[in-house]
Scaffold this motif. Structure first.
Motif, mmCIF file in Angstrom:
data_model
loop_
_atom_site.group_PDB
_atom_site.id
_atom_site.type_symbol
_atom_site.label_atom_id
_atom_site.label_comp_id
_atom_site.label_asym_id
_atom_site.label_seq_id
_atom_site.Cartn_x
_atom_site.Cartn_y
_atom_site.Cartn_z
ATOM 1 N N CYS A 89 13.635 5.601 11.363
ATOM 2 C CA CYS A 89 13.488 4.290 10.730
ATOM 3 C C CYS A 89 12.021 4.003 10.496
ATOM 4 C CB CYS A 89 14.129 3.200 11.587
ATOM 5 S SG CYS A 89 13.220 2.813 13.099
ATOM 6 N N LEU A 90 11.757 2.918 9.767
ATOM 7 C CA LEU A 90 10.411 2.419 9.536
ATOM 8 C C LEU A 90 10.477 0.906 9.431
ATOM 9 C CD1 LEU A 90 9.404 2.554 5.833
ATOM 10 C CD2 LEU A 90 11.533 3.603 6.542
ATOM 11 N N GLU A 91 9.334 0.267 9.581
ATOM 12 C CA GLU A 91 9.250 -1.186 9.504
ATOM 13 C C GLU A 91 8.327 -1.568 8.361
ATOM 14 O OE1 GLU A 91 7.977 -5.069 12.236
ATOM 15 O OE2 GLU A 91 7.787 -3.027 13.034
ATOM 16 N N LEU A 92 8.804 -2.457 7.481
ATOM 17 C CA LEU A 92 8.042 -2.878 6.319
ATOM 18 C C LEU A 92 7.488 -4.282 6.541
ATOM 19 C CD1 LEU A 92 10.093 -1.808 3.165
ATOM 20 C CD2 LEU A 92 7.943 -0.847 3.981
ATOM 21 N N ILE A 93 6.203 -4.438 6.265
ATOM 22 C CA ILE A 93 5.579 -5.768 6.272
ATOM 23 C C ILE A 93 4.979 -6.003 4.886
ATOM 24 C CG2 ILE A 93 5.128 -5.761 8.741
ATOM 25 C CD1 ILE A 93 2.251 -4.975 8.130
ATOM 26 N N ASN A 94 4.742 -7.263 4.554
ATOM 27 C CA ASN A 94 4.196 -7.631 3.244
ATOM 28 C C ASN A 94 5.038 -7.030 2.113
ATOM 29 O OD1 ASN A 94 2.062 -8.960 4.585
ATOM 30 N ND2 ASN A 94 0.816 -7.102 4.594
ATOM 31 N N HIS A 95 6.347 -7.154 2.248
ATOM 32 C CA HIS A 95 7.260 -6.532 1.285
ATOM 33 C C HIS A 95 7.447 -7.349 0.019
ATOM 34 C CE1 HIS A 95 9.816 -9.469 3.260
ATOM 35 N NE2 HIS A 95 9.614 -8.840 4.417
ATOM 36 N N LYS A 110 0.815 -1.219 0.000
ATOM 37 C CA LYS A 110 0.000 0.000 0.000
ATOM 38 C C LYS A 110 0.852 1.273 0.000
ATOM 39 C CE LYS A 110 -3.603 -2.383 2.656
ATOM 40 N NZ LYS A 110 -4.394 -2.382 3.914
ATOM 41 N N LEU A 111 2.140 1.123 -0.293
ATOM 42 C CA LEU A 111 3.056 2.261 -0.177
ATOM 43 C C LEU A 111 2.698 3.391 -1.145
ATOM 44 C CD1 LEU A 111 5.595 2.915 1.507
ATOM 45 C CD2 LEU A 111 6.972 2.144 -0.429
ATOM 46 N N GLY A 112 2.195 3.043 -2.323
ATOM 47 C CA GLY A 112 1.877 4.075 -3.305
ATOM 48 C C GLY A 112 0.448 4.544 -3.275
ATOM 49 N N SER A 113 -0.363 4.072 -2.334
ATOM 50 C CA SER A 113 -1.779 4.427 -2.301
ATOM 51 C C SER A 113 -2.132 5.384 -1.171
ATOM 52 C CB SER A 113 -2.627 3.155 -2.172
ATOM 53 O OG SER A 113 -2.317 2.457 -0.973
ATOM 54 N N PHE A 114 -1.128 5.886 -0.431
ATOM 55 C CA PHE A 114 -1.432 6.809 0.662
ATOM 56 C C PHE A 114 -1.811 8.178 0.103
ATOM 57 C CE2 PHE A 114 1.418 3.832 2.942
ATOM 58 C CZ PHE A 114 0.552 3.485 3.977
#
Length: 376
Positions: free
Chosen positions: A95-101, A74-78
């Motif tokens: 930092c950030l945490e990525l899931i479903n990468h 969903k990174l490009g849908s915000f």
């Protein structure tokens, strides 16, 4: 006849009194016109400086502050407002945490498992592949006390032909397979890093500038993996401070925009910065992304460079492996300078005008030819 010795002459104690004090010199006027200025100068010059001791330099732990956990799909849908809020949180924590990468957990687990075989190489062979100023890959020598040296080991991997030939000489049965899987993982990690950089640039307060980096440095930085085997856990601040200093040195040596972290098993994750350090518990099979020094320069200081490190609590030392992919976009360019790419010079404009004129005359000639032919 006995001779009686004559008695010694008696000493009068009064004769040995201390000498009288010297006469007090008559007061005279100071040669300085203003005694207050002299007194102030002496007070300032004799003041003991306020020393900054190492205990005060070492950052203190902040309250627990989890970084934003983002679904990579969903990174490009915000929306714009939500994107700016997320980037503001990333700027605060670093930092950030990525899931479903999208990277297979099986591939990640396989690479981490194969990476553990590097540290099974005999010590005498590790010395032949130790890092040096001439090579940026190989085993990192750990300095310090014996118990600290036993705590962890590091190996730096990069996709270079010379490294492949040297490592196959000391690890003939495992390195080829390991490098093959590493290349697969590197390609997918580069795509993840590219998407994150695009997201940060689109939702940042100002556009990025690449004036602080060279393209050749950025290309090489994106191909370096820092692999670490975590040994037995040591208590106290001594080990923690040593790790932080070592990470700061390593972080300054390999300039990068983002650092993408993987690890085996479950762990806490620590993020260190000048303001302090935070700790959180990441999700299983997630990727933690920390900000590098290049991104700090490109963003004008909006995103601060931090150091990330997983801290294992388990007792199984052989399986405690972590990896950090140092990513920088190849030939990163500022999107605000895109107008320069489409600038048409005066010469090009003149040539274009001439071509348009010739095309126009050609079309007119064809038109007249068909008109004459029809009317006849």
């Amino acid at each position: 006849m006995a001779v009686t010795p004559e008695p010694l002459p008696r000493t009068n104690a009064v004769d040995f009194r201390a000498p009288p004090p010297s006469p007090v010199a008559p007061g005279r006027q100071s040669p300085f016109a203003n005694d207050d200025v002299l007194s102030e100068y002496l007070q300032q010059s004799l003041k003991v400086p306020d020393l900054v001791l190492p205990d005060r330099v070492f950052p203190c732990q902040k309250s627990v502050q989890n970084p934003p956990r983002i679904d990579f799909g969903k990174l490009g849908s915000f929306e714009s407002e939500m994107g700016f809020k997320i980037c503001d949180l990333i700027a605060q924590v670093g930092c950030l945490e990525l899931i479903n990468h999208g990277i297979s957990p099986d591939l990640m687990g396989l690479v981490l498992f194969l990476a553990g075989g590097i540290f099974q190489i005999p010590p005498e062979k590790k010395k032949t592949a130790a890092r040096s100023p001439e090579r940026r890959y190989g085993f990192e020598e750990i300095h310090g006390e014996e118990e600290i040296r036993d705590q962890s080991e590091e190996f730096l991997w990069c996709d270079e032909t010379t490294m492949k030939s040297e490592m196959e000489g000391i690890w003939p049965f495992g390195f080829s397979n390991f490098s093959q899987e590493m290349k697969k993982l590197s390609r997918q990690m580069e795509e993840v890093g590219r998407r994150i950089m695009l997201f940060l640039e689109q939702h940042s307060l100002k556009k990025f500038s690449a004036e602080n980096g060279l393209p050749e440095e950025q290309e090489s930085a994106g191909k370096v993996w820092c692999i670490e085997k975590h040994g037995r856990k040591m208590g106290g601040d001594h080990s923690l401070r040593y790790d932080v200093i070592r990470m700061l040195i390593k972080g300054s040596e390999f300039s990068h925009a983002l650092s993408l972290h993987l690890w085996s098993g479950t762990t806490d994750f620590h993020v260190y910065s000048k303001k302090g350090w935070v700790s959180f518990f990441p999700a299983r099979n997630s990727i933690v992304v920390t900000i590098g020094d290049k991104l700090q320069g490109w963003s004008g200081g909006q995103y601060k460079h931090v150091i990330g490190r997983p801290v294992f609590k388990g007792e199984n030392e052989k399986s405690n492996i972590s990896m950090a992919f140092l990513y920088s976009p190849p030939k990163f360019t500022n999107s605000t300078k895109q107008d320069d790419d489409f600038t048409i010079s005066i010469t090009q404009q003149f040539i274009l005008c001439v071509l348009i004129t010739f095309v126009y005359r050609f079309l007119i000639s064809i038109y007249h030819f068909f008109c004459i032919k029809v009317f006849k």
